[in-house]
Design a protein around this motif. Structure first.
Motif, short mmCIF file in Angstrom:
data_model
loop_
_atom_site.label_atom_id
_atom_site.label_comp_id
_atom_site.label_asym_id
_atom_site.label_seq_id
_atom_site.Cartn_x
_atom_site.Cartn_y
_atom_site.Cartn_z
N SER A 20 0.63 -1.28 -0.11
CA SER A 20 0.05 0.04 -0.04
C SER A 20 0.97 1.22 0.10
O SER A 20 0.45 2.46 -0.76
CB SER A 20 -0.85 -0.06 1.28
OG SER A 20 -1.81 -1.07 1.25
N SER A 30 1.45 3.95 -3.11
CA SER A 30 0.94 5.49 -2.68
C SER A 30 -0.46 5.73 -2.26
O SER A 30 -0.87 6.69 -2.66
CB SER A 30 1.38 6.74 -3.78
OG SER A 30 2.76 6.47 -3.85
N ASP A 31 -0.98 4.64 -1.63
CA ASP A 31 -2.38 4.56 -1.26
C ASP A 31 -2.30 4.80 0.25
O ASP A 31 -2.11 3.71 1.16
CB ASP A 31 -2.97 3.06 -1.62
CG ASP A 31 -4.61 3.37 -1.07
OD1 ASP A 31 -4.95 4.09 -0.21
OD2 ASP A 31 -5.14 2.43 -1.97
N GLN A 51 -4.78 5.77 2.14
CA GLN A 51 -5.79 5.21 2.95
C GLN A 51 -5.65 3.87 3.34
O GLN A 51 -6.08 3.42 4.36
CB GLN A 51 -7.31 5.40 2.09
CG GLN A 51 -7.14 6.82 1.42
CD GLN A 51 -7.11 7.95 2.39
OE1 GLN A 51 -7.26 7.72 3.55
NE2 GLN A 51 -6.91 9.06 1.78
#
Length: 409
Positions: free
Chosen positions: A247, A251-252, A254
């Motif tokens: 993740s 670059s996520d 959330q």
């Protein structure tokens, strides 16, 4: 009568009693096989607290018939090591002694080096433990003379067996019979996050608050709330760490927060600290060189604070890594170079880099821009280009400087 900690009362006496380290002491365990063949060698135990490292050392000492000494590197000195070595001159130390050195990472290089002469002549058999990565924390010469074994967080089911034994010992001490269901003992075991000693501390409090039967209310009052099924020693644990890294790499931010919360809810602080430091160098790298520095600061803060407050600096580090530009250029360059090393290439370095004369070496600081063209790689590798600059702003700025000093456009 002096107080004896519960952890000492239930400390295993044989390798069959050790819980949670099947890969080392189970029927097909590595250390068990060595002991059954009468082989006692220098060993380094690495792993989180409360996983049985000290217990294992004591049992091994008993099986070896060696006199055991225990030192903690946070307080011990070279004179303490020498005093242990002196014991080998007595009849009790004629066959050598076993030194258990806890937290060896707190010995500096000189102190670690001082152990070598005693290991070489067999006067001391060393078992050292560390909660850090041994390949970073321990002097290479000691590593090369020892076998390294990883102690893993103790699975809740295995920890629950130790808690049952502890509950029965408390009954004997008090002269009463209190009831505790297997389900509630497992709950207490899960709260330790793989640390048996921590679970035992919670158990003692639960026992003291129990009149006849351990209740759900008592357990809930003493334990943090957990969400989901998170086995810190099984596949779920490693899946979650993998999800966290993927993740961040993607670059996520959330998803990063979700997986971070899920892992920390399971009580596994150390694995998160290790993984975030890896990510800072593997996935962010030179796209944002300060990522490693910021992450390290957050990790040290988290270790000082402990859970639950440790979640705050770790959340900062994880969010920073997820939103930072990414580059694995250094990662790829290193492993490309490693292939050449493992293939046996580059064994002869250029003459002007060889000591003591460094014949023909040009000192870059004496030239414009502190640079002068000269060969650094061995002849058979001189055209290799391991490092390829990434596309991030920071890396492209470094590339522009790199090309400028070499007269490239």
């Amino acid at each position: 009568m002096s107080y004896q900690p519960l952890a000492d009362k239930i400390r295993p006496k044989t390798i069959d009693d050790i819980v949670g380290q099947e890969h080392l002491f189970g029927p097909r365990g590595t250390i068990r096989a060595m002991l059954e063949r009468g082989r006692i060698t220098n060993m380094i135990f690495s792993g989180p607290p409360g996983t049985g490292k000290t217990t294992a050392a004591s049992i091994i000492a008993g099986m070896s018939d060696k006199k055991m000494f225990r030192l903690n590197a946070t307080t011990a000195s070279l004179s303490d090591v020498k005093a242990v070595a002196e014991e080998t001159k007595t009849m009790f130390g004629a066959d050598g002694v076993l030194l258990y050195l806890d937290e060896i990472q707190y010995f500096n290089r000189k102190q670690q080096q001082s152990l070598l002469e005693y290991l070489e002549d067999g006067r001391i058999t060393l078992i050292a433990s560390t909660t850090e990565n041994p390949y970073f924390a321990i002097y290479n010469a000691l590593i090369s003379r020892s076998s390294v074994f990883e102690f893993k967080p103790v699975p809740p089911i295995a920890c629950a067996r130790a808690l049952r034994r502890a509950w029965e010992i408390l009954d004997e001490d008090e002269g009463v019979k209190k009831e505790a269901s297997d389900e509630l003992l497992l709950r207490l075991a899960e709260c330790g996050g793989g640390d048996v000693r921590r679970s035992l501390g919670i158990l003692e409090n639960a026992y003291a608050l129990t009149d006849g039967v351990l209740t759900e209310e008592t357990v809930s009052a003493l334990t943090p709330s957990f969400t989901g099924n998170f086995d810190v020693s099984g596949d779920v644990h490693y899946d979650m760490l993998s999800c966290l890294q993927k993740s961040i790499r993607g670059s996520d931010v959330q998803a990063t927060m979700f997986y971070l919360a899920k892992i920390l809810a399971g009580g596994d602080l150390l694995s998160v600290c290790r993984r975030l430091q890896v990510i800072a160098s593997e996935d962010v790298g030179n796209a944002y060189p300060l990522a490693a520095v910021v992450t390290r600061a957050c990790v040290e803060s988290a270790r000082d604070l402990g859970l639950p407050e440790a979640a705050l600096p770790l959340a900062n580090a994880a969010a920073m890594l997820a939103t930072a530009p990414k580059s694995n250029a250094a990662h790829d360059a290193y492993f490309a170079a490693l292939k050449d090393v493992e293939a046996g290439r580059g064994t002869v370095v250029p003459e002007h880099l060889q000591s003591p004369l460094f014949k023909g070496y040009k000192y870059p600081h004496e030239y414009p821009n502190h640079f002068v063209s000269q060969q650094y790689l061995p002849d058979d590798l001189k055209t290799r280009e391991y490092y390829k600059f990434g596309t991030s702003k920071t890396e492209q700025a470094a590339k522009a400087y790199y090309d400028m000093i070499r007269g490239k456009k």
